[in-house]
Design an enzyme around this catalytic site. Structure first.
Site, PDB file in Angstrom:
ATOM      1  CG  HIS A   1      -5.565   1.239   5.449  1.00 41.51           C
ATOM      2  ND1 HIS A   1      -5.045   2.418   6.146  1.00 41.51           N
ATOM      3  CD2 HIS A   1      -4.725   0.369   5.125  1.00 41.51           C
ATOM      4  CE1 HIS A   1      -4.146   2.272   6.495  1.00 41.51           C
ATOM      5  NE2 HIS A   1      -3.640   1.110   5.910  1.00 41.51           N
TER       6      HIS A   1
ATOM      7  CD  GLU B   1      -3.034   5.259   6.955  1.00 44.35           C
ATOM      8  OE1 GLU B   1      -2.977   5.154   5.825  1.00 44.35           O
ATOM      9  OE2 GLU B   1      -1.974   4.839   7.592  1.00 44.35           O
TER      10      GLU B   1
ATOM     11  CG  ASN C   1      -1.607   1.168   1.373  1.00 41.63           C
ATOM     12  OD1 ASN C   1      -1.884   1.887   0.455  1.00 41.63           O
ATOM     13  ND2 ASN C   1      -2.584   1.191   2.657  1.00 41.63           N
ATOM     14  CD1 TRP C   2       3.439   1.025  -2.823  1.00 50.00           C
ATOM     15  CD2 TRP C   2       3.829   2.188  -4.721  1.00 50.00           C
ATOM     16  NE1 TRP C   2       4.168   0.231  -3.516  1.00 50.00           N
ATOM     17  CE2 TRP C   2       4.203   0.872  -4.837  1.00 50.00           C
ATOM     18  CE3 TRP C   2       3.732   3.198  -5.857  1.00 50.00           C
ATOM     19  CZ2 TRP C   2       5.102   0.576  -5.929  1.00 50.00           C
ATOM     20  CZ3 TRP C   2       4.308   2.500  -6.925  1.00 50.00           C
ATOM     21  CH2 TRP C   2       4.977   1.355  -6.842  1.00 50.00           C
ATOM     22  CE  LYS C   3      -0.097   3.313   4.773  1.00 47.93           C
ATOM     23  NZ  LYS C   3      -0.134   3.296   6.190  1.00 47.93           N
TER      24      LYS C   3
ATOM     25  CB  SER D   1       5.349  -2.320  12.045  1.00 50.28           C
ATOM     26  OG  SER D   1       4.998  -0.884  12.436  1.00 50.28           O
TER      27      SER D   1
ATOM     28  CD  GLU E   1      -3.158  -3.020   7.510  1.00 48.93           C
ATOM     29  OE1 GLU E   1      -2.311  -3.422   6.855  1.00 48.93           O
ATOM     30  OE2 GLU E   1      -3.891  -1.961   7.154  1.00 48.93           O
TER      31      GLU E   1
ATOM     32  N   GLY F   1       2.864  -1.278   4.262  1.00 50.07           N
ATOM     33  CA  GLY F   1       2.821  -0.070   4.308  1.00 50.07           C
ATOM     34  C   GLY F   1       4.309   0.624   3.712  1.00 50.07           C
ATOM     35  N   GLY F   2       4.802   1.077   4.828  1.00 48.77           N
ATOM     36  CA  GLY F   2       5.991   1.840   4.738  1.00 48.77           C
ATOM     37  C   GLY F   2       7.309   1.180   4.003  1.00 48.77           C
TER      38      GLY F   2
ATOM     39  N   GLY G   1       2.643   1.850  10.718  1.00 50.54           N
ATOM     40  CA  GLY G   1       3.410   2.899  10.719  1.00 50.54           C
ATOM     41  C   GLY G   1       4.051   3.198  12.094  1.00 50.54           C
TER      42      GLY G   1
END
Ligand code: PEP
Length: 250
Positions: A95, A97, A9-11, A212, A167, A233-234, A173
């Protein structure tokens, strides 16, 4: 046998040139036949170019969200048909967010899941508790509520065409991943909950862990019996690290 999935997920990161460079890095380092299916989810505006660059590769394309409506006067929204039209196969729904920052509620998320499923996209349904929920012993209650909204609107059959991502919000994150045992416990709970509706579907549904995940912890998480890969994610923004995570999913 459930084939694992590793999804990135590149957000809201990157530019046109950075998207192309990261895809180039992934394509040049990717194994010819990975054990896991691999999905990348760039921002909406880069999907079409990403689809062109990823054609005939091991990577599938996903979007990060979708409108619950099929078409019409919904300024700023993107429909499932549009995502399909530009080459997406997957879409993330629910998600944390979206749930927390944009107030996407359980019913709306269930409708987004239904819209994606109706158009032949594979929805990746994210569920997960906040830290306060975990500390108060409410993890299973929160997961049940999030899961049941989709089961009630769409049914177990539709859920079985999708993917679930557990998640925990406190792990996203933060650099603090769930331990393999913590992940396994919730994944087994999710599978059992789906199994109350349909045991066969529950056994076949892929449940990814997200929060993470890094090159250094992916293998021990993916080793757990009910963890069928990860939503990253990151670490998905670094080509070499994402490829190492992909290799950890067998
Ligand atoms: C995510 O946002 O879905 C996620 C899992 O992020 P990270 O890997 O950075 O924790």
């Amino acid at each position: 046998m459930r084939r694992p999935i590793v999804a990135g997920n590149w957000k809201m990161h990157g530019s046109r040139s950075e998207t192309a460079a990261l895809i180039e890095e992934l394509l040049s380092g990717a194994p010819a036949k990975p054990a896991a299916a691999c999905v990348i989810c760039p921002p909406f505006v880069y999907l079409q170019e990403a689809a062109r660059l990823l054609r005939d590769s091991i990577f599938s394309l996903g979007a990060q969200d979708v409108c619950a409506e099929a078409h019409g006067a919904f300024t700023g929204e993107i429909s499932a048909a549009m995502l399909k039209d530009v080459g997406c196969e997957y879409v993330i729904v629910g998600h944390s967010e979206r749930r927390l920052l944009y107030r996407d509620g359980d019913q709306l998320i269930a409708r987004k899941f239904a819209a994606a499923h109706a158009r032949g996209l594979v929805p990746i349904l994210c569920v997960g508790e906040q830290l306060a929920d975990r500390e108060a012993g409410r993890t299973n209650e929160v997961i049940t509520r999030q899961l049941d909204a989709v089961l009630e609107l769409c049914g177990a059959g539709a859920l079985g065409h999708g993917v679930i991502a557990y998640e925990p919000v406190w792990a996203i994150g933060t650099g603090r991943n769930a331990t393999p045992d913590q992940a396994q416990e919730v994944h087994a709970f999710i599978r059992a909950r789906v199994g109350e509706r349909d045991a066969k579907i529950a056994a076949a549904t892929r449940i990814l862990y997200g929060g993470s995940v890094k090159a250094g912890n992916a293998a021990e998480l993916f080793e757990m019996p009910d963890v069928d890969g990860g939503l990253i994610g990151g670490a998905s923004l670094k080509g070499d690290e994402f490829l190492t995570i992909l290799a950890a999913a067998r």
